[in-house]
Design a protein around this motif. Structure first.
Motif, PDB file in Angstrom:
ATOM      1  N   THR A  51     -37.044 -15.670 -11.314  1.00  0.00           N
ATOM      2  CA  THR A  51     -36.556 -16.357 -10.148  1.00  0.00           C
ATOM      3  C   THR A  51     -36.819 -17.731 -10.459  1.00  0.00           C
ATOM      4  O   THR A  51     -36.289 -18.824 -10.017  1.00  0.00           O
ATOM      5  CB  THR A  51     -36.520 -15.932  -8.948  1.00  0.00           C
ATOM      6  N   ILE A  73     -29.147 -10.502 -10.983  1.00  0.00           N
ATOM      7  CA  ILE A  73     -30.311 -10.713 -10.036  1.00  0.00           C
ATOM      8  C   ILE A  73     -30.159  -9.828  -8.787  1.00  0.00           C
ATOM      9  O   ILE A  73     -31.191  -9.254  -8.519  1.00  0.00           O
ATOM     10  CB  ILE A  73     -30.468 -12.330  -9.815  1.00  0.00           C
ATOM     11  N   GLN A  74     -28.881  -9.820  -8.469  1.00  0.00           N
ATOM     12  CA  GLN A  74     -28.690  -8.815  -7.044  1.00  0.00           C
ATOM     13  C   GLN A  74     -29.102  -7.427  -7.559  1.00  0.00           C
ATOM     14  O   GLN A  74     -29.674  -6.551  -6.890  1.00  0.00           O
ATOM     15  CB  GLN A  74     -27.225  -9.033  -6.598  1.00  0.00           C
ATOM     16  N   LYS A 128     -32.618  -7.047  -7.582  1.00  0.00           N
ATOM     17  CA  LYS A 128     -33.405  -6.969  -6.395  1.00  0.00           C
ATOM     18  C   LYS A 128     -32.913  -5.708  -5.530  1.00  0.00           C
ATOM     19  O   LYS A 128     -33.885  -5.151  -4.962  1.00  0.00           O
ATOM     20  CB  LYS A 128     -32.727  -8.304  -5.482  1.00  0.00           C
ATOM     21  N   ASN A 129     -32.009  -5.169  -5.810  1.00  0.00           N
ATOM     22  CA  ASN A 129     -31.573  -4.055  -4.917  1.00  0.00           C
ATOM     23  C   ASN A 129     -32.450  -2.715  -5.607  1.00  0.00           C
ATOM     24  O   ASN A 129     -32.433  -1.792  -5.025  1.00  0.00           O
ATOM     25  CB  ASN A 129     -30.088  -3.432  -5.226  1.00  0.00           C
ATOM     26  N   THR A 144     -25.729 -20.184 -10.629  1.00  0.00           N
ATOM     27  CA  THR A 144     -24.895 -19.203 -10.382  1.00  0.00           C
ATOM     28  C   THR A 144     -24.397 -17.901 -11.143  1.00  0.00           C
ATOM     29  O   THR A 144     -23.825 -17.124 -10.685  1.00  0.00           O
ATOM     30  CB  THR A 144     -23.431 -19.682  -9.262  1.00  0.00           C
ATOM     31  N   SER A 169     -25.872 -14.471 -10.695  1.00  0.00           N
ATOM     32  CA  SER A 169     -26.256 -13.924  -9.487  1.00  0.00           C
ATOM     33  C   SER A 169     -26.070 -12.517  -9.263  1.00  0.00           C
ATOM     34  O   SER A 169     -26.964 -11.659  -8.760  1.00  0.00           O
ATOM     35  CB  SER A 169     -25.347 -14.791  -8.265  1.00  0.00           C
ATOM     36  N   ARG A 170     -25.012 -11.812 -10.005  1.00  0.00           N
ATOM     37  CA  ARG A 170     -24.896 -10.553  -9.727  1.00  0.00           C
ATOM     38  C   ARG A 170     -25.988  -9.565 -10.599  1.00  0.00           C
ATOM     39  O   ARG A 170     -26.537  -8.551 -10.092  1.00  0.00           O
ATOM     40  CB  ARG A 170     -23.462  -9.907 -10.608  1.00  0.00           C
ATOM     41  N   GLN A 212     -28.934  -1.185 -14.057  1.00  0.00           N
ATOM     42  CA  GLN A 212     -28.996  -0.576 -12.855  1.00  0.00           C
ATOM     43  C   GLN A 212     -29.543   0.800 -13.064  1.00  0.00           C
ATOM     44  O   GLN A 212     -30.324   1.167 -12.207  1.00  0.00           O
ATOM     45  CB  GLN A 212     -27.503  -0.554 -12.130  1.00  0.00           C
TER      46      GLN A 212
END
Length: 228
Positions: free
Chosen positions: A171, A157-158, A161-162, A151, A154-155, A120
């Protein structure tokens, strides 16, 4: 625009110490110091090597791990992290078109919060979203099925994306998952690493200043979210 300098695609692996970044780059023709250290990563400075892969020029960039959990909270740990973040900024601002691969090694099958914080911090400081890939290393056989679940990441990837990362390839194909390689990578591993990394299209990126205190704040927040 592939590059402002010499047409080479630069490949940079970003991760925390000890996840095997140098070993992966060596499967692509690099000759970087690799191995195991019981205290921290072996790489202590940025090193660059030019190679030819499938008749195309690449620049391999090896750099130290960003955040050393063994030194968490210490002044020396902050100093080392700040120095490594400075190295990262200088490497990415060198005028080449980069493909960035985040390399993580889950602990007991779980993604470490320091890996999420590192990703991040790096992504949010970039002026335009980079092309990113994801390499998961040192996976035990017992954890393989769990980690390959759709799954599981998923965190991750999020977070990507953010922060406007270019996920078109990631993806569609997913992360590259590598088993434990204590005795070195197999021929199959080398083939999959090469096939995975060379499919990405690079982008020019610019990265702003990062500091260790920001990374520590993100890490604390993520630990609160994940473990409470």
């Amino acid at each position: 625009m592939r590059s402002l300098i010499d047409g080479k695609t630069a490949i940079l692996l970003i991760g925390n110490p000890g996840v095997g970044k140098s070993s992966i780059l060596n499967t692509l023709g690099g000759n970087f110091l690799s191995g195991y250290s019981c205290t921290s990563g072996l790489t202590t400075y940025v090193s660059k090597q030019d190679v030819i892969i499938d008749q195309k020029p690449y620049r391999l960039v090896d750099m130290p791990g960003i955040y050393d959990s063994a030194k968490e909270g210490s002044s020396s740990g902050d100093s080392v992290t700040d120095n490594h973040l400075k190295m990262l900024r200088e490497a990415l601002n060198d005028g080449h078109a980069y493909v960035i691969f985040f390399v993580i090694s889950p602990r007991n099958g779980r993604v470490d919060p320091s890996d999420l914080a590192m990703m991040q911090l790096v992504l949010e400081k970039m002026d335009n979203g980079p092309t990113v890939g994801l390499i998961i290393t040192q996976i035990k056989a017992r954890d393989l099925i769990h980690i390959q679940s759709p799954t599981y990441f998923s965190r991750i990837i999020q977070i990507m994306k953010n922060n406007n990362a270019d996920l078109r390839f990631l993806t569609s194909r997913g992360p590259l998952v590598l088993r434990d390689h204590d005795e070195g990578f197999s021929d199959d591993d080398r083939y999959h690493i090469r096939s995975y990394i060379t499919k990405f299209t690079p982008r020019q990126v610019q990265i702003r200043n990062m500091i260790a205190t920001a990374l520590r704040m993100l890490l604390k927040l993520l630990k609160m979210i994940i473990f409470h």
